[in-house]
Design a protein around this motif. Structure first.
Motif, PDB file in Angstrom:
ATOM      1  N   GLY A   1      -3.685 -79.830  50.071  1.00  0.00           N
ATOM      2  CA  GLY A   1      -4.719 -80.302  49.178  1.00  0.00           C
ATOM      3  C   GLY A   1      -4.162 -80.983  47.945  1.00  0.00           C
ATOM      4  N   PRO A   2      -4.885 -81.954  47.403  1.00  0.00           N
ATOM      5  CA  PRO A   2      -4.402 -82.665  46.219  1.00  0.00           C
ATOM      6  C   PRO A   2      -4.529 -81.826  44.960  1.00  0.00           C
ATOM      7  CG  PRO A   2      -6.609 -83.399  46.773  1.00  0.00           C
ATOM      8  CD  PRO A   2      -6.194 -82.444  47.865  1.00  0.00           C
ATOM      9  N   GLY A   3      -3.631 -82.116  44.028  1.00  0.00           N
ATOM     10  CA  GLY A   3      -3.662 -81.479  42.726  1.00  0.00           C
ATOM     11  C   GLY A   3      -3.180 -82.463  41.684  1.00  0.00           C
ATOM     12  N   ASP A   4      -2.875 -81.963  40.508  1.00  0.00           N
ATOM     13  CA  ASP A   4      -2.272 -82.830  39.505  1.00  0.00           C
ATOM     14  C   ASP A   4      -0.983 -83.409  40.079  1.00  0.00           C
ATOM     15  OD1 ASP A   4      -3.143 -80.658  36.715  1.00  0.00           O
ATOM     16  OD2 ASP A   4      -4.296 -82.199  37.773  1.00  0.00           O
ATOM     17  N   ASP A   5      -0.811 -84.685  39.903  1.00  0.00           N
ATOM     18  CA  ASP A   5       0.394 -85.280  40.476  1.00  0.00           C
ATOM     19  C   ASP A   5       1.027 -86.281  39.525  1.00  0.00           C
ATOM     20  OD1 ASP A   5      -0.756 -87.943  42.725  1.00  0.00           O
ATOM     21  OD2 ASP A   5      -1.506 -87.285  40.763  1.00  0.00           O
ATOM     22  N   TYR A   6       2.270 -86.591  39.831  1.00  0.00           N
ATOM     23  CA  TYR A   6       3.068 -87.499  39.020  1.00  0.00           C
ATOM     24  C   TYR A   6       3.771 -88.496  39.938  1.00  0.00           C
ATOM     25  CZ  TYR A   6       2.291 -84.151  35.288  1.00  0.00           C
ATOM     26  OH  TYR A   6       1.696 -83.331  34.364  1.00  0.00           O
TER      27      TYR A   6
END
Length: 120
Positions: free
Chosen positions: A104-109
């Motif tokens: 699942g997606p989360g905060d990303d960089y």
């Protein structure tokens, strides 16, 4: 904040190999997925390969069997070994680090990107 520093890339003839690496630093505790995406001129950014902290991997169909993603959790570094390169692999390759759970997606960089050019 997380900083991602990419290295590798460059120019190679079709059929050749290149390797990319991406080291994460900063507030890296909790990073789960690390991966590579690419964007060719005039096209949208697309997934190349992703690897979770536990080692599960996912590849784009176009690179499966030719590219291998791996990571060193102790160094928080992700690698992409690219073999049998084709001209259509030419793109800017971006490193991504994501704090999501599982797939699942989360905060990303994102990293700044590194150019890969494959000549025919």
């Amino acid at each position: 904040q997380v900083q991602l520093v990419e290295s590798g890339g460059g120019l190679v003839q079709a059929g050749g190999s290149l390797s990319l690496s991406c080291a994460a630093s900063g507030s890296i505790f909790g990073i789960n997925a690390m991966g590579w995406y690419r964007q060719a001129p005039g096209k949208q950014r697309e997934l190349v390969a992703v690897i979770l902290s536990g080692g599960s991997t996912k590849y784009a169909g176009s690179v499966k069997g030719r590219f291998t993603i791996s990571r060193d959790n102790a160094k928080m570094t992700v690698y992409l070994q690219m073999n049998s390169l084709k001209p259509e692999d030419t793109a800017v390759y971006y490193c991504n680090a994501d704090f999501g759970i599982g797939w699942g997606p989360g905060d990303d960089y994102w990293g700044q990107g590194t150019q890969v050019t494959v000549s025919s």
